[in-house]
Design an enzyme around this catalytic site. Structure first.
Site, mmCIF file in Angstrom:
data_model
loop_
_atom_site.group_PDB
_atom_site.id
_atom_site.type_symbol
_atom_site.label_atom_id
_atom_site.label_comp_id
_atom_site.label_asym_id
_atom_site.label_seq_id
_atom_site.Cartn_x
_atom_site.Cartn_y
_atom_site.Cartn_z
ATOM 1 N N ARG A 1 50.645 47.295 22.483
ATOM 2 C CA ARG A 1 49.959 46.008 22.376
ATOM 3 C C ARG A 1 48.456 46.261 22.315
ATOM 4 O O ARG A 1 47.893 46.838 23.253
ATOM 5 C CB ARG A 1 50.314 45.114 23.574
ATOM 6 C CG ARG A 1 49.476 43.864 23.640
ATOM 7 C CD ARG A 1 49.831 42.974 24.827
ATOM 8 N NE ARG A 1 48.882 41.875 24.859
ATOM 9 C CZ ARG A 1 48.113 41.556 25.899
ATOM 10 N NH1 ARG A 1 48.198 42.217 27.038
ATOM 11 N NH2 ARG A 1 47.257 40.566 25.820
ATOM 12 N N HIS B 1 41.301 38.547 22.491
ATOM 13 C CA HIS B 1 41.212 39.050 23.872
ATOM 14 C C HIS B 1 39.740 38.990 24.290
ATOM 15 O O HIS B 1 39.112 39.998 24.603
ATOM 16 C CB HIS B 1 41.790 40.467 23.938
ATOM 17 C CG HIS B 1 42.198 40.927 25.313
ATOM 18 N ND1 HIS B 1 43.463 41.362 25.614
ATOM 19 C CD2 HIS B 1 41.504 41.031 26.473
ATOM 20 C CE1 HIS B 1 43.535 41.725 26.892
ATOM 21 N NE2 HIS B 1 42.349 41.533 27.437
ATOM 22 N N GLU C 1 45.290 35.492 28.132
ATOM 23 C CA GLU C 1 44.820 34.893 29.369
ATOM 24 C C GLU C 1 43.782 33.783 29.188
ATOM 25 O O GLU C 1 42.624 33.937 29.594
ATOM 26 C CB GLU C 1 44.244 35.991 30.287
ATOM 27 C CG GLU C 1 45.256 37.079 30.603
ATOM 28 C CD GLU C 1 44.748 38.092 31.631
ATOM 29 O OE1 GLU C 1 43.569 38.050 31.972
ATOM 30 O OE2 GLU C 1 45.553 38.917 32.093
ATOM 31 N N ASN D 1 51.024 38.252 32.039
ATOM 32 C CA ASN D 1 50.255 39.358 32.619
ATOM 33 C C ASN D 1 50.249 39.141 34.128
ATOM 34 O O ASN D 1 49.853 38.074 34.588
ATOM 35 C CB ASN D 1 48.802 39.346 32.124
ATOM 36 C CG ASN D 1 48.702 39.566 30.612
ATOM 37 O OD1 ASN D 1 49.683 39.869 29.959
ATOM 38 N ND2 ASN D 1 47.504 39.403 30.083
ATOM 39 N N TYR E 1 49.568 40.945 38.132
ATOM 40 C CA TYR E 1 49.025 42.068 38.895
ATOM 41 C C TYR E 1 49.245 41.976 40.402
ATOM 42 O O TYR E 1 49.496 42.967 41.049
ATOM 43 C CB TYR E 1 47.518 42.213 38.635
ATOM 44 C CG TYR E 1 47.200 42.680 37.236
ATOM 45 C CD1 TYR E 1 47.168 44.035 36.938
ATOM 46 C CD2 TYR E 1 46.944 41.774 36.211
ATOM 47 C CE1 TYR E 1 46.903 44.479 35.661
ATOM 48 C CE2 TYR E 1 46.675 42.210 34.924
ATOM 49 C CZ TYR E 1 46.652 43.557 34.647
ATOM 50 O OH TYR E 1 46.398 44.002 33.376
ATOM 51 N N GLU F 1 51.284 42.665 30.501
ATOM 52 C CA GLU F 1 50.372 43.542 31.256
ATOM 53 C C GLU F 1 50.873 43.648 32.687
ATOM 54 O O GLU F 1 51.240 42.641 33.290
ATOM 55 C CB GLU F 1 48.934 42.978 31.346
ATOM 56 C CG GLU F 1 48.144 43.040 30.081
ATOM 57 C CD GLU F 1 46.723 42.487 30.236
ATOM 58 O OE1 GLU F 1 46.200 42.409 31.369
ATOM 59 O OE2 GLU F 1 46.138 42.118 29.202
HETATM 60 C C1 PNW Z 1 43.323 41.165 32.632
HETATM 61 N N1 PNW Z 1 41.766 37.455 37.660
HETATM 62 O O1 PNW Z 1 42.159 40.631 33.197
HETATM 63 C C2 PNW Z 1 42.964 41.431 31.194
HETATM 64 O O2 PNW Z 1 43.870 40.951 30.249
HETATM 65 C C3 PNW Z 1 42.560 42.834 30.907
HETATM 66 O O3 PNW Z 1 41.674 42.858 29.831
HETATM 67 C C4 PNW Z 1 41.991 43.471 32.153
HETATM 68 O O4 PNW Z 1 41.456 44.743 31.915
HETATM 69 C C5 PNW Z 1 43.108 43.524 33.179
HETATM 70 O O5 PNW Z 1 43.690 42.269 33.400
HETATM 71 C C6 PNW Z 1 42.663 44.079 34.525
HETATM 72 O O6 PNW Z 1 41.653 43.298 35.079
HETATM 73 C C7 PNW Z 1 42.119 39.877 34.326
HETATM 74 O O7 PNW Z 1 40.639 37.258 38.152
HETATM 75 C C8 PNW Z 1 40.879 39.626 34.868
HETATM 76 O O8 PNW Z 1 42.808 36.919 38.142
HETATM 77 C C9 PNW Z 1 40.754 38.824 35.975
HETATM 78 C C10 PNW Z 1 41.878 38.279 36.541
HETATM 79 C C11 PNW Z 1 43.140 38.528 36.008
HETATM 80 C C12 PNW Z 1 43.252 39.325 34.904
#
Ligand code: PNW
Length: 458
Positions: free
Chosen positions: A75, A119, A165, A293, A295, A366
């Site tokens: 991707r 993006h 996002e 995505n 995390y 992601e």
């Molecule tokens: C995502 N938050 O960013 C992006 O899609 C990527 O480009 C980035 O490198 C990756 O996650 C890691 O950060 C985010 O504040 C940035 O919740 C901020 C947030 C979530 C995702």
């Protein structure tokens, strides 16, 4: 790990501004990230994406590394100002040639391209001349740019992601101001979100009407953390549900149900734009799959002080609009981004999506973690990243066993990259970048991931 379905898609993700470099050559126009990162104080250590991983020049080497890891899907995102330097009007042949060559190289290596159209690297001209994502013209400009991409790449690209996002673009770009274009407001994020939904829907409409014969699928990649109620109290349960609706249902409800969640309409009033009936029709059903995505996880409690602004956690959004208080368990391990490692949150979120949206096909577009990996004696041992992948993939498997239609997983990120406001201080990649020499070194997690892919018989 062996229980993943045979047709499960194993991939890795990147984005243009984070890895390409070559920011001002071959006819590329400037983006809001080129501008934002040139403002002193905005990016840690004054880093910029001007060179980054220099993927633009070294993409063949990078595709060879992907092949070595064994990933079957890649991707990446197309830089709008590389393909259309002013954001509208004339396309840039050399930009088109670059992505065309990358796509060919991937296909030759047996790797399926998954392409994100946007993006966050908006053409600067659109920001200056049309107010970026809060200007009324942007949905049409985006659809016209998307049309150019479908026309030139759609013969070979069958998996499209319109926007990455929109929550981050809206909240961090227009609400908290720590991402480009750096605006601070409690109303603009909702307009930026609205226009992103319309832009997405218009692009999907162009794809289906004009390029339906190409036979691909198209959707959006939304980000969401899991929100766990802090206690069993109804107040905290309601707060957690509200937090998820402000986070994910903001974008997913219009796509699956045709309108914003009631709780957002109630609480935001005139700050939340309304869809016309025609717009509802256009947006509803505008995704062939659910891109996610994911995390991390936080606890949520109902707020005790309605005036309290939660500035501690950027990724809580505008918490005062939600009346929530976020916290983390002290025992949770944290990455260098301060994001907690909570694998079960991933499963709970997948189940929440499965349940709310009627069992859509889901792709984790992601998932990954940043650690202070550095090269020691020629190798990069990254046991923390392996443990993270192991934990999250284990929960993905459990979700599939429970009936969630999770169809694929893309590790973030293929290689260390420009981590936006954090610059190069955050290392998310399975490939380690030495930005001085532009040398690439495989981390242990890349070998581990290769093993998982092999064990699943791919
Ligand atoms: C995502 N938050 O960013 C992006 O899609 C990527 O480009 C980035 O490198 C990756 O996650 C890691 O950060 C985010 O504040 C940035 O919740 C901020 C947030 C979530 C995702």
């Amino acid at each position: 790990m062996k229980q993943f379905p045979n047709d499960f898609i194993w991939g890795a993700s990147t984005s243009a501004y984070q890895i390409e470099g070559a920011y001002d050559i071959d006819g590329k126009g400037p983006s809001i990230w080129d501008a934002f990162s040139s403002i002193p104080g905005k990016i840690k250590n004054g880093d910029t994406g001007q060179v980054s991983g220099d993927h633009y020049h070294r993409f063949k080497e990078d595709v060879a590394l992907m092949k070595q890891i064994g990933i079957k899907a890649y991707r990446f995102s197309i830089s709008w100002p590389r393909v259309m330097p002013a954001g509208k009007g004339k396309a840039n042949t050399r930009g088109i040639q670059f992505y065309s060559a990358l796509i060919d190289e991937l296909l030759e290596a047996g790797i399926t391209p998954w392409v994100t159209l946007f993006h966050w690297d908006l053409p600067l001209a659109l920001q200056l001349e049309n107010d970026g994502w809060i200007g009324p013209e942007i949905p049409d400009y985006f659809a016209a740019y998307a049309d150019v991409c479908f026309e030139h790449f759609g013969d070979r690209v069958k998996n499209w992601i319109t926007l990455n996002e929109p929550w981050v673009m809206a909240i961090l770009g227009y609400g908290l101001g720590n991402f480009a274009p750096g605006r601070v407001s409690n109303a603009e994020p909702y307009r930026a979100g609205h226009n992103q939904l319309l832009a997405h829907a218009k692009a999907v409409d162009v794809y289906r009407k004009k390029y339906g014969h190409q036979g691909g699928q198209i959707g959006m990649a939304n980000n969401c953390d899991w929100r766990e109620p802090l206690t069993d109290s109804q107040k905290d349960k309601d707060a957690a549900q509200r937090a998820l609706e402000f986070f994910l249902a903001w974008f997913a409800d219009p796509i699956y149900f045709g309108d914003y969640p009631a709780v957002m309409k109630q609480r935001l009033g005139a700050r939340l734009p309304a869809f016309t009936e025609a717009e509802k029709e256009l947006v509803k059903g505008s995704a062939d799959y659910f891109g996610l995505n994911h995390y991390t996880t936080m606890y949520v409690a109902g707020a005790t002080d309605p005036n309290r602004k939660s500035t501690v956690y950027g990724n809580g959004g505008l918490t005062e609009d939600q009346d929530i208080e976020l916290s983390m368990d002290k025992t949770w391990k944290r990455t260098t981004m301060n994001w907690a490692v909570v694998p079960w949150g991933c499963r709970k979120l997948l189940e929440w999506i499965d349940n709310r949206y009627g069992r859509p096909d889901i792709y984790l577009t992601e998932n990954g973690s940043a650690w202070n990996d550095s090269k020691v004696d020629g190798t990069v041992a990254d046991a923390n990243r392996i443990e993270y992948f192991q934990g999250y993939l284990g929960e993905c498997r459990k979700a599939i066993e429970k009936g969630v239609k999770l169809k694929g997983y893309f590790a973030w990120s293929l290689m260390d990259n420009f981590e936006w406001a954090h610059g190069y201080s955050q290392r998310f990649g399975m490939i380690h970048m030495d930005y001085q020499s532009l040398e690439r070194t495989m981390k242990d997690s890349a070998n581990w991931y290769a093993g998982v892919i092999r064990d699943n018989g791919v």
